[in-house]
Scaffold this motif. Structure first.
Motif, short mmCIF file in Angstrom:
data_model
loop_
_atom_site.label_atom_id
_atom_site.label_comp_id
_atom_site.label_asym_id
_atom_site.label_seq_id
_atom_site.Cartn_x
_atom_site.Cartn_y
_atom_site.Cartn_z
N PRO A 240 -5.94 12.95 1.36
CA PRO A 240 -5.09 11.77 1.18
C PRO A 240 -5.94 10.58 0.76
O PRO A 240 -7.10 10.48 1.14
CB PRO A 240 -4.51 11.55 2.58
CG PRO A 240 -5.50 12.16 3.51
CD PRO A 240 -6.23 13.22 2.78
N VAL A 241 -5.36 9.73 -0.05
CA VAL A 241 -6.07 8.54 -0.46
C VAL A 241 -5.10 7.37 -0.40
O VAL A 241 -3.91 7.50 -0.69
CB VAL A 241 -6.68 8.74 -1.88
CG1 VAL A 241 -5.61 8.71 -2.96
CG2 VAL A 241 -7.73 7.72 -2.17
N ALA A 242 -5.60 6.22 0.03
CA ALA A 242 -4.74 5.05 0.15
C ALA A 242 -4.92 4.19 -1.09
O ALA A 242 -6.03 3.97 -1.56
CB ALA A 242 -5.12 4.24 1.39
N GLU B 154 -8.55 1.86 -4.42
CA GLU B 154 -8.32 3.22 -3.96
C GLU B 154 -9.29 3.46 -2.82
O GLU B 154 -10.49 3.26 -2.97
CB GLU B 154 -8.65 4.17 -5.12
CG GLU B 154 -8.07 5.54 -4.96
CD GLU B 154 -8.55 6.47 -6.07
OE1 GLU B 154 -7.75 6.70 -6.98
OE2 GLU B 154 -9.68 6.93 -6.01
N LEU B 155 -8.78 3.83 -1.66
CA LEU B 155 -9.65 4.02 -0.49
C LEU B 155 -9.40 5.36 0.14
O LEU B 155 -8.25 5.70 0.44
CB LEU B 155 -9.34 2.93 0.56
CG LEU B 155 -9.45 1.49 0.11
CD1 LEU B 155 -8.40 0.63 0.79
CD2 LEU B 155 -10.81 0.95 0.46
N GLU C 146 -10.17 8.09 3.41
CA GLU C 146 -10.10 7.88 4.86
C GLU C 146 -11.39 7.25 5.40
O GLU C 146 -11.35 6.36 6.24
CB GLU C 146 -9.87 9.23 5.53
CG GLU C 146 -9.35 9.08 6.94
CD GLU C 146 -8.73 10.36 7.47
OE1 GLU C 146 -8.64 11.33 6.68
OE2 GLU C 146 -8.33 10.37 8.63
N VAL D 52 -4.18 0.48 -2.28
CA VAL D 52 -3.81 -0.82 -1.74
C VAL D 52 -3.81 -1.85 -2.84
O VAL D 52 -4.76 -1.94 -3.61
CB VAL D 52 -4.81 -1.25 -0.65
CG1 VAL D 52 -4.45 -2.62 -0.10
CG2 VAL D 52 -4.85 -0.23 0.48
N LYS E 275 -13.53 5.33 3.87
CA LYS E 275 -13.61 3.91 3.48
C LYS E 275 -12.71 3.08 4.39
O LYS E 275 -13.07 1.99 4.82
CB LYS E 275 -13.13 3.72 2.04
CG LYS E 275 -14.22 3.70 1.00
CD LYS E 275 -14.83 2.32 0.82
CE LYS E 275 -16.31 2.33 0.49
NZ LYS E 275 -16.67 3.13 -0.68
N VAL E 276 -11.52 3.60 4.65
CA VAL E 276 -10.58 2.86 5.49
C VAL E 276 -11.18 2.68 6.88
O VAL E 276 -11.10 1.59 7.47
CB VAL E 276 -9.21 3.55 5.56
CG1 VAL E 276 -8.32 2.90 6.61
CG2 VAL E 276 -8.51 3.50 4.22
N ASN E 277 -11.80 3.72 7.39
CA ASN E 277 -12.41 3.60 8.73
C ASN E 277 -13.54 2.59 8.75
O ASN E 277 -13.68 1.83 9.71
CB ASN E 277 -12.89 4.97 9.21
CG ASN E 277 -11.71 5.85 9.62
OD1 ASN E 277 -10.67 5.34 10.04
ND2 ASN E 277 -11.86 7.15 9.48
N TRP F 260 0.82 -1.22 0.00
CA TRP F 260 0.00 0.00 0.00
C TRP F 260 0.85 1.25 0.00
O TRP F 260 2.03 1.21 0.33
CB TRP F 260 -0.94 0.01 1.20
CG TRP F 260 -0.26 -0.05 2.54
CD1 TRP F 260 0.05 -1.17 3.24
CD2 TRP F 260 0.17 1.05 3.35
NE1 TRP F 260 0.63 -0.85 4.43
CE2 TRP F 260 0.73 0.49 4.53
CE3 TRP F 260 0.14 2.43 3.19
CZ2 TRP F 260 1.25 1.30 5.55
CZ3 TRP F 260 0.66 3.23 4.21
CH2 TRP F 260 1.21 2.65 5.38
N ARG F 261 0.22 2.33 -0.42
CA ARG F 261 0.86 3.63 -0.27
C ARG F 261 -0.26 4.66 -0.08
O ARG F 261 -1.41 4.38 -0.38
CB ARG F 261 1.73 3.98 -1.48
CG ARG F 261 0.96 4.20 -2.75
CD ARG F 261 1.86 4.76 -3.85
NE ARG F 261 1.05 5.43 -4.85
CZ ARG F 261 0.57 4.85 -5.93
NH1 ARG F 261 0.82 3.58 -6.18
NH2 ARG F 261 -0.17 5.55 -6.77
N VAL F 262 0.11 5.81 0.39
CA VAL F 262 -0.87 6.88 0.57
C VAL F 262 -0.48 8.03 -0.33
O VAL F 262 0.66 8.47 -0.33
CB VAL F 262 -0.91 7.33 2.05
CG1 VAL F 262 -1.73 8.60 2.20
CG2 VAL F 262 -1.51 6.23 2.91
#
Lengths: 204, 186
Positions: B138-140, B159-160, B162, B142, B164-166, B121-123
């Motif tokens: 910011p978008v992650a 692509e997620l 914040e 993965v 979505k990640v939560n 992953w990267r942000v």
């Protein structure tokens, strides 16, 4: 954009018209569009938003409706993709293009040469990416915790595992699903990584 | 039983495990006999091999703990044409050393679905966007590498943001709670 056969030779009725339209674009605008397309072909973005491009072009005074914009993006993507597959140099690509149609303007070819030299190598071709499924948005995640009890090679397996089912929307809006299994330690690692992602997102 | 016999038996068990659990096709019956029991007749060797294979398979299949193992091997020593007490000792030591790896192999043999081979992953930070509210979000990104058995990997790139990640983290917590509940009941 997937699944289209690429022929850089003429023989496509609308091709000359498409080339003519492309050649009329102001150089810097064309470069912008090429850049967006490159990012998509390099799998750095999920897709090129044709609507946004059309609006951008119209704001700049270019008379192109959404359909024509989509076609433009399509043509440019096709020849970049084909050139990547055949491992062409910038010169070879330019020659191929000029052979395909007499309507290419010098300025447009100049942009193409430049963009190709800078970024052509980073395109992900089907050979590299035959297993590259999609770049997309996570639409849904479902999970289950299961216990493998027994198998034909082992009567006493007794291991728990986590199965996840992901639904992902690609740039065309098509939804695909994929499921996979993880052992508990693998799941714990998966969890840990996502918590790290969240921490970084929070910090940025 | 001479030390040499103990080592030979240990070697034999290793060879059996390689063939049966680790799919090592380089090891043949002939090699095993030649290297470990050159003095035994072909028939006697074959009988030994079969007996030991059967015992190892039973132990692995039942995933025996050491109490079960002791009971099982003791019963084997009491049988006619069973095993010698010294052989039971070698078997116990072998299982102690190889149980984890053999079990892992058995678990892998029954995995036929996609598994997660890798996660990277990267942000990224969006610095330009038509929509002002998307700038500096910011978008992650993965990348999940999935694959089954010997097949080549398939890559899923997501692509997620914040939020979505939560949401995802909430689900991960639910899973963790289920796993804990499982440990308490089993």
């Amino acid at each position: 954009m997937a699944g289209c056969e690429v022929r850089l030779a003429g023989g496509w009725a609308g091709f000359d018209n498409a080339v003519e339209r492309i050649s009329k674009l102001p150089q810097d605008l064309f470069a912008e569009v090429c850049q967006q397309i490159m990012l998509h072909l390099q799998c750095k973005t999920p897709g090129v938003n044709a609507l946004e491009v059309a609006e951008r072009l119209q704001t700049a005074g270019v008379e192109l409706d959404l359909e024509a914009t989509k076609e433009l993006i399509h043509v440019i993507s096709l020849f970049f993709r084909s050139a990547a597959q055949s491992n062409m140099s910038a010169e070879e690509l330019i020659v191929k293009l000029t052979d395909s149609s007499s309507k290419w303007s010098k300025q447009v070819l100049q942009v193409i040469r430049h963009v190709w030299n800078e970024q052509g190598k980073q395109i992900v071709t089907p050979e590299d990416a035959k297993h590259m499924l999609t770049v997309g948005q996570l639409v849904d995640l479902q999970w289950k915790l299961g216990m493998a009890v027994s198998s034909d090679s082992c009567r006493s397996l007794n291991y728990p595992y986590v199965t996840m089912m992901l639904k992902v929307a690609d740039s065309s809006g098509e939804i695909i699903s994929r499921s996979f299994e993880m052992t508990i330690p693998q799941f714990q690692n998966f969890s840990k990584q996502f918590r790290e992602v969240a921490a970084v997102l929070d910090m940025v | 039983m001479a030390e040499r016999d103990g080592r030979s038996l240990s070697g034999l068990l290793g060879g059996i495990a390689q063939q049966v659990y680790f799919h090592n096709t380089d090891i043949t019956e002939q090699q095993l006999k030649h290297q470990l029991f050159p003095d035994l007749s072909q028939e006697d060797f074959r009988a030994l091999l079969e007996k030991m294979t059967g015992i190892l398979r039973s132990i692995a299949s039942a995933d025996m703990d050491f109490n079960q193992l002791e009971a099982f091997l003791t019963a084997q020593t009491k049988k006619q044409k069973g095993i010698a007490p010294e052989q039971a000792t070698v078997l116990t030591k072998f299982w102690k050393n190889h149980k984890v790896k053999i079990r892992e192999s058995l678990i892998n043999q029954s995995k036929w679905e996609n598994c997660l081979r890798n996660l990277s992953w990267r942000v990224d930070l969006k610095t330009q966007s038509k929509r002002l509210d998307q700038i500096n979000t910011p978008v992650a990104i993965v990348e999940l590498e999935l694959g089954k058995n010997d097949q080549e990997s398939e890559f899923l790139c997501l692509e997620l943001n914040e939020s979505k990640v939560n949401q995802l983290l909430k689900k991960l917590t639910e899973i963790e709670e289920s796993i804990s509940a499982l440990s308490y009941t089993s």
